[in-house]
Write an enzyme that holds these catalytic residues in place. Structure first.
Site, PDB file in Angstrom:
ATOM      1  N   ASP A 141       0.833  -1.198   0.000  1.00 36.06           N
ATOM      2  CA  ASP A 141       0.000   0.000   0.000  1.00 36.06           C
ATOM      3  C   ASP A 141       0.865   1.245   0.000  1.00 36.06           C
ATOM      4  O   ASP A 141       1.991   1.221  -0.489  1.00 36.06           O
ATOM      5  CB  ASP A 141      -0.932  -0.046   1.217  1.00 36.06           C
ATOM      6  N   ASP A 163      -2.300   2.823  17.880  1.00 37.88           N
ATOM      7  CA  ASP A 163      -3.021   1.570  17.656  1.00 37.88           C
ATOM      8  C   ASP A 163      -2.225   0.579  16.814  1.00 37.88           C
ATOM      9  O   ASP A 163      -2.637  -0.570  16.650  1.00 37.88           O
ATOM     10  CB  ASP A 163      -4.356   1.849  16.941  1.00 37.88           C
ATOM     11  N   HIS A 198      -4.095   5.957   3.115  1.00 36.65           N
ATOM     12  CA  HIS A 198      -4.703   4.688   2.730  1.00 36.65           C
ATOM     13  C   HIS A 198      -4.107   3.471   3.420  1.00 36.65           C
ATOM     14  O   HIS A 198      -4.808   2.648   3.996  1.00 36.65           O
ATOM     15  CB  HIS A 198      -4.585   4.534   1.224  1.00 36.65           C
ATOM     16  N   ASN A 254      -5.609  -2.567  22.828  1.00 37.30           N
ATOM     17  CA  ASN A 254      -4.810  -1.841  23.812  1.00 37.30           C
ATOM     18  C   ASN A 254      -5.589  -0.768  24.565  1.00 37.30           C
ATOM     19  O   ASN A 254      -4.999   0.084  25.232  1.00 37.30           O
ATOM     20  CB  ASN A 254      -3.610  -1.190  23.117  1.00 37.30           C
ATOM     21  N   ILE A 311      -7.227   1.595  23.188  1.00 40.90           N
ATOM     22  CA  ILE A 311      -7.189   2.852  22.432  1.00 40.90           C
ATOM     23  C   ILE A 311      -7.853   2.642  21.081  1.00 40.90           C
ATOM     24  O   ILE A 311      -7.612   1.650  20.402  1.00 40.90           O
ATOM     25  CB  ILE A 311      -5.734   3.307  22.193  1.00 40.90           C
ATOM     26  N   VAL A 331      -9.488   1.661  17.895  1.00 33.17           N
ATOM     27  CA  VAL A 331     -10.215   0.543  17.294  1.00 33.17           C
ATOM     28  C   VAL A 331      -9.441  -0.755  17.522  1.00 33.17           C
ATOM     29  O   VAL A 331      -8.306  -0.736  17.995  1.00 33.17           O
ATOM     30  CB  VAL A 331     -10.431   0.766  15.781  1.00 33.17           C
ATOM     31  N   ASN A 390     -13.627  -0.395  -7.604  1.00 37.71           N
ATOM     32  CA  ASN A 390     -14.730   0.502  -7.263  1.00 37.71           C
ATOM     33  C   ASN A 390     -15.438   1.112  -8.456  1.00 37.71           C
ATOM     34  O   ASN A 390     -15.940   2.220  -8.376  1.00 37.71           O
ATOM     35  CB  ASN A 390     -14.203   1.630  -6.386  1.00 37.71           C
ATOM     36  N   ALA A 440      -5.985  -8.487  -8.868  1.00 28.22           N
ATOM     37  CA  ALA A 440      -7.222  -9.088  -8.355  1.00 28.22           C
ATOM     38  C   ALA A 440      -7.675 -10.307  -9.130  1.00 28.22           C
ATOM     39  O   ALA A 440      -8.198 -11.255  -8.557  1.00 28.22           O
ATOM     40  CB  ALA A 440      -8.341  -8.054  -8.323  1.00 28.22           C
ATOM     41  N   SER A 471     -11.250  -1.202  -1.192  1.00 29.21           N
ATOM     42  CA  SER A 471      -9.966  -1.160  -0.495  1.00 29.21           C
ATOM     43  C   SER A 471     -10.140  -1.431   0.985  1.00 29.21           C
ATOM     44  O   SER A 471      -9.227  -1.910   1.654  1.00 29.21           O
ATOM     45  CB  SER A 471      -9.306   0.207  -0.654  1.00 29.21           C
TER      46      SER A 471
END
Length: 500
Positions: A195, A204, A237, A250, A252, A254, A341, A376, A429
């Site tokens: 990415d 996080d 991204h 943790n 915090i 998410v 997309n 893909a 994505s």
């Protein structure tokens, strides 16, 4: 990182900084039922214009590679990176006749040669006897990749103490909250995030980032582990994708699908938002070399949304990327990829309106069943469509009977962004990393499984979902059975079953 504007908004992971976030959505691929010849897109650079090429050898071994390297230099090129494991060389040259010349100088070794882009390269690699001149000709200066489809991020207000897990409807849909009662994932499992880079300081993520195995592949397709090279620069991204896979448990922010596995940043998106073939090849080869278990690929490879087998340049590139993906799979890597997309049915689409996306103006061209969205649509790669919170197919998601393996949440997904924040993003994505996370949990619980066995189990474990109406009334209608259809593949990915 590519999403897309109804398609040309392309979905390649990157674009301008914002585009990247928008762009990494997923690649499209066409398997349209037509035998018509695809429209050629000739790449005819004048002398003095530095271009990038892949050179494929007949056999994958060091001897053939050395002969091909000599052919490259004899033809006026510079060897940027050689991958003897797969018989692929990445080269640059400012000679207009390079492709024809290298075929002659390497006639007993080289099987195909193809330009990897239509724009002059900015990431030039110098070499003996190659006077590149003062630099870019200027016509492409400042060009950024078009927005590819992922929707712009929306910051989640507030900061602090773990309060965003209540916003993670996506984890409940795929049963990862239940799966985590069995395992949060093994530290032995490593996921490569191909990415735009991952913020190594995010609270996080920092505990789960494998710095030693992170790399920047945007230096002409040559792996570079220089400090900071794999950090995000123009796009959030990759950081968002990484959080969905492995945000730590943790207290915090998410929690990711597999909050105890390690992730490596494999940067394949340049600062202009393009993911050129040589970058992706480097990413897949690096994953195989470093013993990664899973890769996530929320992009399609630029500059073509669909790479056609009946066009020499595109065919050579498709062959090189296919070899890299296959080699990584042989080394134990299983890969998930965004479906794209553009809201297209990949089995019936016969038109590509946005390629090449690095040219001053893309052309509308006819495509056929040999034109694929890569990676893909390559063999062995898990292709993922996107769902809304209600379980409908997201309006932007590509679809196609036999093209989609599984479906996962992709609309309005809360995850991490650079600078220690959190934000919503939408796109295929965002769907693909849910599947990458599930594969990481599966590998944690079943380390003996091969990539092919993991794909088989993933598809078998998915929750069968009958055809339904899409999010909005646009795009191709759902076709197929409850067991497998064009919207959901074999169903919604199921993390709990993956660890059982």
């Amino acid at each position: 990182m590519t999403l897309h504007s109804r398609r040309r908004t392309v979905r390649s992971i990157v674009g301008t900084a914002a585009a990247l976030g928008l762009v990494l959505a997923g690649g499209l691929s066409a398997t349209a039922g037509t035998s018509e010849t695809s429209t050629p897109v000739p790449v005819n650079p004048p002398d003095g214009t530095v271009m990038s090429y892949v050179v494929n050898t007949a056999q994958a071994n060091p001897g053939q590679t050395r002969k091909a390297e000599k052919a490259v230099t004899d033809a006026g090129g510079v060897v940027v990176q050689s991958w003897p494991q797969i018989g692929v060389i990445v080269a640059q040259s400012d000679r207009a006749a390079f492709r024809d010349s290298v075929r002659v100088t390497g006639k007993n070794v080289i099987t195909s040669v193809g330009a990897t882009r239509t724009a002059e390269v900015k990431d030039k690699v110098t070499g003996p006897g190659i006077p590149w001149g003062p630099g870019s000709s200027g016509w492409n200066q400042g060009k950024n990749k078009p927005v590819n489809g992922d929707e712009p991020s929306a910051p989640i207000p507030g900061s602090g103490t773990e309060q965003y897990t209540s916003l993670q409807w996506d984890m409940k849909m795929i049963h990862s909250d239940e799966a985590n009662l069995v395992t949060d994932g093994s530290r032995n499992v490593l996921v490569g995030v191909l990415d735009s880079g991952i913020d190594p300081t995010h609270p996080d993520l920092k505990a789960n980032i494998d710095v030693a195995d992170s790399v920047n592949c945007t230096a002409g397709g040559r792996p570079d582990q220089s400090e900071g090279g794999w950090y995000p620069t123009t796009s959030s991204h990759g950081t968002h994708v990484a959080g969905t896979i492995a945000a730590a448990r943790n207290g915090i922010g998410v929690v990711g699908v597999a909050p105890n596995v390690r992730v490596a940043s494999v940067k394949v998106v340049n600062d202009d938002g393009f993911i050129y073939p040589e970058y992706a090849i480097c990413g897949f080869m690096w994953a195989g070399q470093r013993g990664m278990d899973v890769t996530n690929n929320s992009y399609y490879i630029d500059p073509f949304e669909f790479w056609c087998g009946d066009q020499p340049d595109q065919a050579a590139v498709k062959e090189a990327v296919t070899r890299a993906v296959k080699w990584s799979e042989d080394k134990g890597v299983v890969s998930a990829a965004a479906a794209g997309n553009s809201g297209l049915d990949l089995t019936t689409n016969t038109v590509d309106e946005g390629s090449p996306n690095d040219a001053p103006e893309p052309v509308t061209r006819t495509i056929n069943e040999g034109c694929l969205d890569i990676p893909a649509q390559l063999p062995g790669v898990v292709t993922v469509s996107s769902l809304t919170e209600t379980g409908q197919l997201s309006y932007f998601s590509n679809r196609g009977l036999g093209q989609i393996d599984v479906a996962a949440p992709g609309s309005r997904i809360a995850s991490t962004v650079p600078g220690g924040g959190w934000a919503y993003m939408s796109g295929t994505s965002m769907a693909s990393p849910h599947v990458a996370g599930v594969l990481a949990l599966m590998k944690s619980a079943h380390p003996e499984l091969t990539p092919a066995q993991m794909v088989q189990k993933l598809r078998a474990d998915a929750t069968p979902t009958a055809c339904s109406a899409p999010q909005y009334d646009e795009g191709a209608a759902c076709v197929g059975t409850d067991a497998e259809n064009s919207y959901y593949g074999t169903g919604i990915v199921n993390a709990l079953k993956a660890v059982q």
